[in-house]
Design a protein around this motif. Structure first.
Motif, PDB file in Angstrom:
ATOM      1  N   THR A 157      34.463-131.285  44.870  1.00 53.29           N
ATOM      2  CA  THR A 157      36.082-131.329  44.280  1.00 53.29           C
ATOM      3  C   THR A 157      36.832-131.545  45.431  1.00 53.29           C
ATOM      4  OG1 THR A 157      35.769-128.944  45.853  1.00 53.29           O
ATOM      5  CG2 THR A 157      36.025-129.482  43.461  1.00 53.29           C
ATOM      6  N   THR A 158      36.422-131.342  47.299  1.00 50.25           N
ATOM      7  CA  THR A 158      37.730-131.987  48.208  1.00 50.25           C
ATOM      8  C   THR A 158      35.729-132.912  48.857  1.00 50.25           C
ATOM      9  OG1 THR A 158      36.450-129.822  49.685  1.00 50.25           O
ATOM     10  CG2 THR A 158      38.152-129.958  48.562  1.00 50.25           C
ATOM     11  N   GLU A 175      38.087-123.772  52.813  1.00 50.70           N
ATOM     12  CA  GLU A 175      37.281-124.687  51.712  1.00 50.70           C
ATOM     13  C   GLU A 175      35.615-124.574  52.708  1.00 50.70           C
ATOM     14  OE1 GLU A 175      38.639-126.789  48.369  1.00 50.70           O
ATOM     15  OE2 GLU A 175      40.900-126.311  49.518  1.00 50.70           O
ATOM     16  N   ASN A 193      29.054-129.146  45.171  1.00 48.16           N
ATOM     17  CA  ASN A 193      31.089-128.864  44.687  1.00 48.16           C
ATOM     18  C   ASN A 193      31.973-128.786  45.568  1.00 48.16           C
ATOM     19  OD1 ASN A 193      29.436-127.509  41.657  1.00 48.16           O
ATOM     20  ND2 ASN A 193      29.542-125.338  43.165  1.00 48.16           N
ATOM     21  N   ARG A 222      42.875-128.499  54.203  1.00 48.99           N
ATOM     22  CA  ARG A 222      41.518-127.909  53.470  1.00 48.99           C
ATOM     23  C   ARG A 222      40.284-127.735  54.052  1.00 48.99           C
ATOM     24  NH1 ARG A 222      42.333-130.953  48.345  1.00 48.99           N
ATOM     25  NH2 ARG A 222      41.137-128.925  47.878  1.00 48.99           N
TER      26      ARG A 222
END
Length: 123
Positions: free
Chosen positions: A23-24, A88, A19, A85
């Motif tokens: 997503t990143t 995360e 994931n 980021r």
């Protein structure tokens, strides 16, 4: 340190890593680069994880390492931590640190959860 990981825990961590990648992808790629660097330098993944999570890395610190190489490694870790980021990735590491930073790293490198089941000594 001895850890014992179940298939479900490892599979959940693998899904979280996938994931993160979806997503990143930028922070995932930077993390994977640090994992590769850690492996190439033959430092422990627990040491890497401790540095990323601002934990005490002393018991995992590489022995007999060149100070210059170690300082470059620390600089690369700090670059990753400064990424906007990074929180995360940090959340992922925090959520699954009970299965060890070693297993998280191996999953990120593509190892299958089934290969990591059971007790293991991490250092």
């Amino acid at each position: 340190m001895i850890i014992d990981s179940s298939y479900d825990e490892l599979k959940n961590a693998q899904t979280a890593i996938e994931n993160l990648k979806a997503t990143t992808p930028t922070i995932y790629r930077k993390f994977l680069n640090i994992v590769h660097l850690t492996r190439q330098l033959q430092y422990g993944y627990q040491y890497m994880g401790s540095l990323l999570m601002d934990e005490d890395p002393d018991r995992f610190q590489p022995k007999f390492q060149d100070d210059y190489v170690l300082s470059i490694y620390h600089q690369e870790i700090e670059k990753l931590k400064k990424d906007k980021r990074f929180p995360e990735l940090k959340q992922l590491l925090q959520s699954y640190k009970h299965i060890s930073y070693t297993n998280i790293s191996k999953l990120a490198l593509g190892e299958k959860p089934a290969a990591l089941i059971g007790p293991a000594v991490v250092h």
